[in-house]
Design a protein around this motif. Structure first.
Motif, PDB file in Angstrom:
ATOM      1  N   PHE A 164      19.017  24.576  72.085  1.00 54.78           N
ATOM      2  CA  PHE A 164      20.238  25.341  71.848  1.00 54.78           C
ATOM      3  C   PHE A 164      21.387  24.487  71.325  1.00 54.78           C
ATOM      4  CE2 PHE A 164      18.574  28.129  75.497  1.00 54.78           C
ATOM      5  CZ  PHE A 164      17.910  28.972  74.618  1.00 54.78           C
ATOM      6  N   ASP A 165      21.127  23.207  71.096  1.00 53.47           N
ATOM      7  CA  ASP A 165      22.201  22.285  70.732  1.00 53.47           C
ATOM      8  C   ASP A 165      22.520  22.301  69.244  1.00 53.47           C
ATOM      9  OD1 ASP A 165      24.087  20.421  71.499  1.00 53.47           O
ATOM     10  OD2 ASP A 165      22.775  18.714  71.162  1.00 53.47           O
ATOM     11  N   GLU A 212      20.527  36.315  69.874  1.00 54.86           N
ATOM     12  CA  GLU A 212      19.118  36.682  70.054  1.00 54.86           C
ATOM     13  C   GLU A 212      18.283  35.446  70.391  1.00 54.86           C
ATOM     14  OE1 GLU A 212      17.842  38.771  66.604  1.00 54.86           O
ATOM     15  OE2 GLU A 212      19.136  40.500  66.958  1.00 54.86           O
ATOM     16  N   HIS A 213      18.578  34.337  69.744  1.00 51.60           N
ATOM     17  CA  HIS A 213      17.875  33.082  69.987  1.00 51.60           C
ATOM     18  C   HIS A 213      18.012  32.658  71.449  1.00 51.60           C
ATOM     19  CE1 HIS A 213      16.527  28.985  69.460  1.00 51.60           C
ATOM     20  NE2 HIS A 213      17.735  28.470  69.561  1.00 51.60           N
ATOM     21  N   GLN A 214      19.212  32.792  71.983  1.00 52.74           N
ATOM     22  CA  GLN A 214      19.485  32.331  73.340  1.00 52.74           C
ATOM     23  C   GLN A 214      19.142  33.375  74.407  1.00 52.74           C
ATOM     24  OE1 GLN A 214      23.480  30.794  73.484  1.00 52.74           O
ATOM     25  NE2 GLN A 214      23.117  29.348  71.834  1.00 52.74           N
ATOM     26  N   SER A 215      18.571  34.493  73.987  1.00 51.65           N
ATOM     27  CA  SER A 215      18.165  35.532  74.931  1.00 51.65           C
ATOM     28  C   SER A 215      16.662  35.557  75.159  1.00 51.65           C
ATOM     29  CB  SER A 215      18.620  36.913  74.417  1.00 51.65           C
ATOM     30  OG  SER A 215      20.024  36.971  74.321  1.00 51.65           O
ATOM     31  N   ASP A 216      15.954  34.589  74.597  1.00 54.07           N
ATOM     32  CA  ASP A 216      14.499  34.533  74.717  1.00 54.07           C
ATOM     33  C   ASP A 216      14.125  33.668  75.922  1.00 54.07           C
ATOM     34  OD1 ASP A 216      11.850  32.988  74.094  1.00 54.07           O
ATOM     35  OD2 ASP A 216      11.751  34.808  72.883  1.00 54.07           O
ATOM     36  N   ILE A 258      17.770  30.302  58.764  1.00 56.07           N
ATOM     37  CA  ILE A 258      18.524  29.701  59.859  1.00 56.07           C
ATOM     38  C   ILE A 258      17.525  29.289  60.923  1.00 56.07           C
ATOM     39  CG2 ILE A 258      20.158  30.138  61.735  1.00 56.07           C
ATOM     40  CD1 ILE A 258      21.494  29.825  59.063  1.00 56.07           C
ATOM     41  N   MET A 259      17.632  28.042  61.372  1.00 53.71           N
ATOM     42  CA  MET A 259      16.758  27.541  62.413  1.00 53.71           C
ATOM     43  C   MET A 259      17.568  27.259  63.668  1.00 53.71           C
ATOM     44  SD  MET A 259      13.863  25.178  60.567  1.00 53.71           S
ATOM     45  CE  MET A 259      14.929  23.796  60.222  1.00 53.71           C
ATOM     46  N   GLY A 260      17.020  27.671  64.808  1.00 58.60           N
ATOM     47  CA  GLY A 260      17.701  27.451  66.072  1.00 58.60           C
ATOM     48  C   GLY A 260      17.480  26.064  66.612  1.00 58.60           C
ATOM     49  N   CYS A 261      16.667  25.289  65.956  1.00 61.60           N
ATOM     50  CA  CYS A 261      16.400  23.905  66.339  1.00 61.60           C
ATOM     51  C   CYS A 261      15.862  23.235  65.084  1.00 61.60           C
ATOM     52  CB  CYS A 261      15.361  23.854  67.463  1.00 61.60           C
ATOM     53  SG  CYS A 261      14.652  22.218  67.759  1.00 61.60           S
ATOM     54  N   CYS A 262      16.216  21.991  64.866  1.00 60.66           N
ATOM     55  CA  CYS A 262      15.626  21.293  63.704  1.00 60.66           C
ATOM     56  C   CYS A 262      14.816  20.099  64.187  1.00 60.66           C
ATOM     57  CB  CYS A 262      16.671  20.882  62.681  1.00 60.66           C
ATOM     58  SG  CYS A 262      17.938  19.755  63.278  1.00 60.66           S
TER      59      CYS A 262
END
Length: 342
Positions: free
Chosen positions: A221-222, A262-266, A232-236
């Motif tokens: 999440f950083d 949405e990414h942080q709700s998984d 868009i990637m939630g992590c690279c």
């Protein structure tokens, strides 16, 4: 999988993979970059839209321009750094140093980038990189950065199978003559970077005492990233291109915050954030009745987990056993995490 409306975390870092084209074709490049990938570059308009949206996230202070090789289109790189600087973001570039074929050329390019707002520069080198980019070019770039008082970091490919080590860089004649024991040394950091096998049959030797911190994976999440195809990637992280769940969608006007939510709700991502991919992988393996493999890098656990239907099914069927504990710890860690961004 369950969702939660708990505290939304604020990413601290943004990254832009400007292209998948590179002047090198390293045998284990995590993004499979190569000179042939010429039609994978982001437009200025797309990059500007991303920069505008991340500038509205107060926790993000720095944007990293990388690739591929971000120096391939140097005028575009300069334009993007200038814009990011003008809207209040610090900037970093990651490069293999191909452009620093002389100290004079390195100095010229670094002066140009510093003038438009570059804050720091990272170089990558080691056995695989040096098949394409001599280490002397990297050293030219490092010297030029230090002379301009730019923070510079050199990541050296590292495992027990590699010949070129951090010590070899530090003991190179150009480093000894220009950097070592001088006032320039304070601007330079040389670090080992674990080099693992992703896409080939290479078998590397690693320290048998490999260990992982049990504090979870902040990287989940950083970071928020824009990659060369416009995703868009939630992590690279190293295996993010092999995990479809980390590709959150295409960037459009003002849709970044929705994708982040949405990414942080998984739940799986929350679990990885709290305990790390290795522990999630091991628990899922136990539920599935499998003997877990041992990997040399935390990102490999993440990739194997997300690409194993049996493990994902096991989590789907059993996650409620750990849900309450993980969400409770997530709330606790979220408070600490967000304090770091203020």
């Amino acid at each position: 999988m369950c969702e939660t409306n708990n505290l939304i975390l604020q990413p601290r870092l943004a990254a832009i993979l400007m292209t998948y084209q590179c002047t090198a074709k390293c045998d284990e490049c995590c993004f499979s970059c190569s000179p042939s990938l010429k039609n994978t570059a982001l437009s200025y308009e797309k990059i500007k839209s991303f920069l505008d949206q991340i500038s509205e996230i107060s926790s993000i202070k720095i944007v990293v321009f990388t690739g591929g090789e971000c120096f391939i289109n140097f005028p575009l790189l300069k334009k993007c750094i200038r814009y990011a600087h003008n809207i209040g973001l610090m900037t970093r570039c990651v490069t293999n140093g191909f452009w620093a074929n002389s100290i004079e050329n390195a100095r010229r390019k670094i002066k140009e980038l510093k003038a438009v707002g570059l804050s720091e520069l990272n170089f990558s080198t080691g056995d695989s990189h040096q098949e394409f980019i001599p280490v002397e070019k990297v050293l030219n770039g490092v010297i030029a950065c230090a002379e301009e008082e730019l923070e510079v970091c050199v990541s050296v490919e590292t495992n027990d199978s590699k010949n070129f080590k951090v010590e070899d860089f530090i003991n190179h004649p150009l480093f000894l003559e220009n950097i070592k024991s001088s006032t320039l040394e304070e601007f330079v950091d040389i670090i080992p970077a674990t080099w693992v096998s992703f896409h080939s049959d290479n078998t590397y030797i690693f320290d048998s005492n490999l260990s992982y911190e049990d504090t979870g994976c902040n990287g989940m999440f950083d970071t928020i990233a824009l990659e060369g195809r416009g995703d868009i990637m939630g992590c690279c992280g190293l295996t993010s291109n092999d995990i479809k769940e980390l590709h959150l969608g295409k960037l459009t006007d003002n849709n970044l915050s929705e994708m982040l939510f949405e990414h942080q709700s998984d739940f799986i991502k929350i679990w990885i954030f709290v305990e790390g991919a290795k522990k999630v992988f091991e628990q899922a393996s136990a539920w599935a009745g499998e003997i877990p493999e041992v990997y040399a890098h935390k990102c490999l656990y993440c990739a194997y987990l997300y690409n194993n239907p049996k493990l994902l099914k096991a989590i789907q069927e059993n996650y409620q056993e750990v849900q309450e504990d993980i969400l409770s710890r997530y709330l606790q860690k979220s408070v600490q995490f967000n304090l770091l961004t203020t």
